[in-house]
Write a protein that holds these residues in place. Structure first.
Motif, PDB file in Angstrom:
ATOM      1  N   ALA A 188     -13.929 -34.687 -59.633  1.00 13.86           N
ATOM      2  CA  ALA A 188     -13.140 -34.400 -61.269  1.00 13.86           C
ATOM      3  C   ALA A 188     -12.784 -35.906 -61.562  1.00 13.86           C
ATOM      4  CB  ALA A 188     -12.204 -33.513 -61.065  1.00 13.86           C
ATOM      5  N   ALA A 189     -12.205 -36.707 -60.610  1.00 16.49           N
ATOM      6  CA  ALA A 189     -11.537 -37.947 -60.940  1.00 16.49           C
ATOM      7  C   ALA A 189     -12.655 -39.082 -61.120  1.00 16.49           C
ATOM      8  CB  ALA A 189     -10.416 -38.295 -59.875  1.00 16.49           C
ATOM      9  N   GLY A 190     -13.885 -38.666 -61.060  1.00 19.50           N
ATOM     10  CA  GLY A 190     -15.036 -39.741 -61.141  1.00 19.50           C
ATOM     11  C   GLY A 190     -15.255 -40.308 -59.792  1.00 19.50           C
ATOM     12  N   GLY A 191     -14.718 -39.846 -58.715  1.00 18.51           N
ATOM     13  CA  GLY A 191     -14.992 -40.636 -57.487  1.00 18.51           C
ATOM     14  C   GLY A 191     -16.242 -40.070 -56.646  1.00 18.51           C
ATOM     15  N   VAL A 192     -16.438 -40.708 -55.332  1.00 23.42           N
ATOM     16  CA  VAL A 192     -17.600 -40.560 -54.631  1.00 23.42           C
ATOM     17  C   VAL A 192     -17.225 -40.358 -53.267  1.00 23.42           C
ATOM     18  CG1 VAL A 192     -20.086 -41.279 -53.835  1.00 23.42           C
ATOM     19  CG2 VAL A 192     -18.925 -42.158 -56.091  1.00 23.42           C
ATOM     20  N   PRO A 193     -17.342 -38.975 -52.765  1.00 23.21           N
ATOM     21  CA  PRO A 193     -16.780 -38.737 -51.391  1.00 23.21           C
ATOM     22  C   PRO A 193     -17.523 -38.900 -50.426  1.00 23.21           C
ATOM     23  CG  PRO A 193     -17.177 -36.608 -52.663  1.00 23.21           C
ATOM     24  CD  PRO A 193     -17.712 -37.692 -53.631  1.00 23.21           C
ATOM     25  N   VAL A 194     -17.162 -39.311 -49.068  1.00 28.64           N
ATOM     26  CA  VAL A 194     -17.758 -39.333 -47.864  1.00 28.64           C
ATOM     27  C   VAL A 194     -17.025 -39.040 -46.551  1.00 28.64           C
ATOM     28  CG1 VAL A 194     -19.052 -41.068 -46.366  1.00 28.64           C
ATOM     29  CG2 VAL A 194     -19.229 -41.321 -48.745  1.00 28.64           C
ATOM     30  N   ILE A 195     -17.509 -38.254 -45.874  1.00 28.94           N
ATOM     31  CA  ILE A 195     -16.713 -37.604 -44.733  1.00 28.94           C
ATOM     32  C   ILE A 195     -16.547 -38.941 -43.718  1.00 28.94           C
ATOM     33  CG2 ILE A 195     -16.309 -36.123 -42.942  1.00 28.94           C
ATOM     34  CD1 ILE A 195     -17.752 -34.026 -44.446  1.00 28.94           C
ATOM     35  N   ALA A 196     -15.460 -39.266 -43.441  1.00 33.50           N
ATOM     36  CA  ALA A 196     -15.156 -40.396 -42.468  1.00 33.50           C
ATOM     37  C   ALA A 196     -15.496 -40.028 -41.000  1.00 33.50           C
ATOM     38  CB  ALA A 196     -13.867 -40.937 -42.535  1.00 33.50           C
ATOM     39  N   HIS A 197     -15.917 -40.876 -40.077  1.00 31.09           N
ATOM     40  CA  HIS A 197     -16.453 -40.755 -38.688  1.00 31.09           C
ATOM     41  C   HIS A 197     -16.413 -39.067 -38.180  1.00 31.09           C
ATOM     42  CE1 HIS A 197     -11.777 -40.247 -38.955  1.00 31.09           C
ATOM     43  NE2 HIS A 197     -11.907 -41.670 -39.514  1.00 31.09           N
ATOM     44  N   PRO A 198     -17.393 -38.272 -38.833  1.00 29.40           N
ATOM     45  CA  PRO A 198     -17.383 -36.947 -38.464  1.00 29.40           C
ATOM     46  C   PRO A 198     -18.020 -36.406 -37.119  1.00 29.40           C
ATOM     47  CG  PRO A 198     -19.496 -37.495 -39.720  1.00 29.40           C
ATOM     48  CD  PRO A 198     -18.567 -38.773 -39.509  1.00 29.40           C
TER      49      PRO A 198
END
Length: 289
Positions: A188-198
């Motif tokens: 919603a804030a225009g960002g790109v999410p990636v899960i860290a060291h999963p």
């Protein structure tokens, strides 16, 4: 796309400054990235964007590309899940409110842990504050540094393996949103999410496929699979699931200066993956040096 690139590699998309739990200021971190031979670096302090302005100015001067980011604390039950967020709008009301809540919860948790530790060790809250910088996101790494300074551990890593380990009896959880909510906030804030060291907990604790499918549907971009703490079997399983659900794979150092043994550029992200991050990140632009 490659002909239109304004950044260059190598690309390290996970680093921390003294704004959270790194040992270098944002500008020192940028200079360290240049010295390490990087062409692009992301600043991803915990639950804070306070280092963006300083890092951006340093990147322009140093001639390196900066990807503004953050490591967003999230939680599934009692398990901590960290979400890397890139190129979002730091003034977005949802992000601002949620990260403020998380930082306050981190602070309260840290104070409670120090109170517990102080029963058995001569450690005070002032000892912890002495290890922080103004406006830092106070957390367990600062407690670890205080334990080292007081002679109760030789290194931050030893403190985490001993007194700060969850089985030692001093650990306290803190509030953090579920990953699904955090992903929604970042998008919603225009960002790109990636899960860290999963994949740090091994194959038995890999994210359940049904849950990962739900996160992908909600807008999860990728998984940070090239990371020194990921376990090989778990990484292989998640690589397969990433391919199945159309998730991208990133690689990063998770550099903390002298706070961890991780070195800048020890794992990196492919340029074509950063191309996609920049395409999708509409909340804040990269800073091209």
């Amino acid at each position: 796309m490659s002909g239109a690139r304004r950044f260059r590699g190598p690309i390290d998309l996970h680093t921390h400054s003294s704004v959270s739990d790194g040992t270098e200021t944002p500008s020192q971190l940028v200079r360290a990235a240049v010295a390490a031979g990087l062409g692009t670096v992301a600043l991803t302090d915990h639950d804070s964007t306070a280092g963006w302005a300083e890092a951006s100015a340093a990147a322009r001067t140093a001639g390196i590309t900066l990807i503004p980011g953050m490591e967003f604390s999230t939680r599934v039950g009692f398990a901590s899940v960290h979400l890397l967020a890139y190129l979002f709008d730091p003034s977005n009301a949802g992000i601002v409110a949620e990260t403020a809540r998380v930082r306050q919860a981190r602070l309260v948790r840290a104070e409670q842990m120090v109170e517990r530790i102080g029963v058995d060790y001569a450690l005070t809250w002032d000892d912890v504050l002495a290890q922080t910088t103004p406006d830092a996101t106070v957390g367990r790494p600062h407690i670890a540094d205080a334990l080292v300074a007081r002679g109760f551990a030789l290194t931050r890593s030893e403190a985490f393996a001993g007194i700060l380990h969850w089985e030692a009896g001093y650990y306290q959880p803190h509030y953090a949103p579920e990953p699904l909510r955090a992903i929604s906030l970042v998008r919603a804030a225009g960002g790109v999410p990636v899960i860290a060291h999963p994949a740090t907990r091994g194959v038995s604790d890999v994210i359940a496929e049904a849950h990962l499918a739900q996160l992908a549907e909600a807008g999860l971009f990728g998984l940070e699979l090239e990371h020194r703490e990921n376990k090989p079997e778990a990484t292989a399983r998640l690589r397969s699931l990433a391919a199945k659900y159309g998730l991208f794979v990133t690689g990063s150092s998770d550099y903390h200066g002298e706070g961890k043994p991780n070195r800048l550029g020890e794992n990196t992200t492919a340029p074509e993956v950063l191309d996609r991050i920049i395409e999708q990140g509409t909340g804040s632009p990269p800073v091209f040096g």
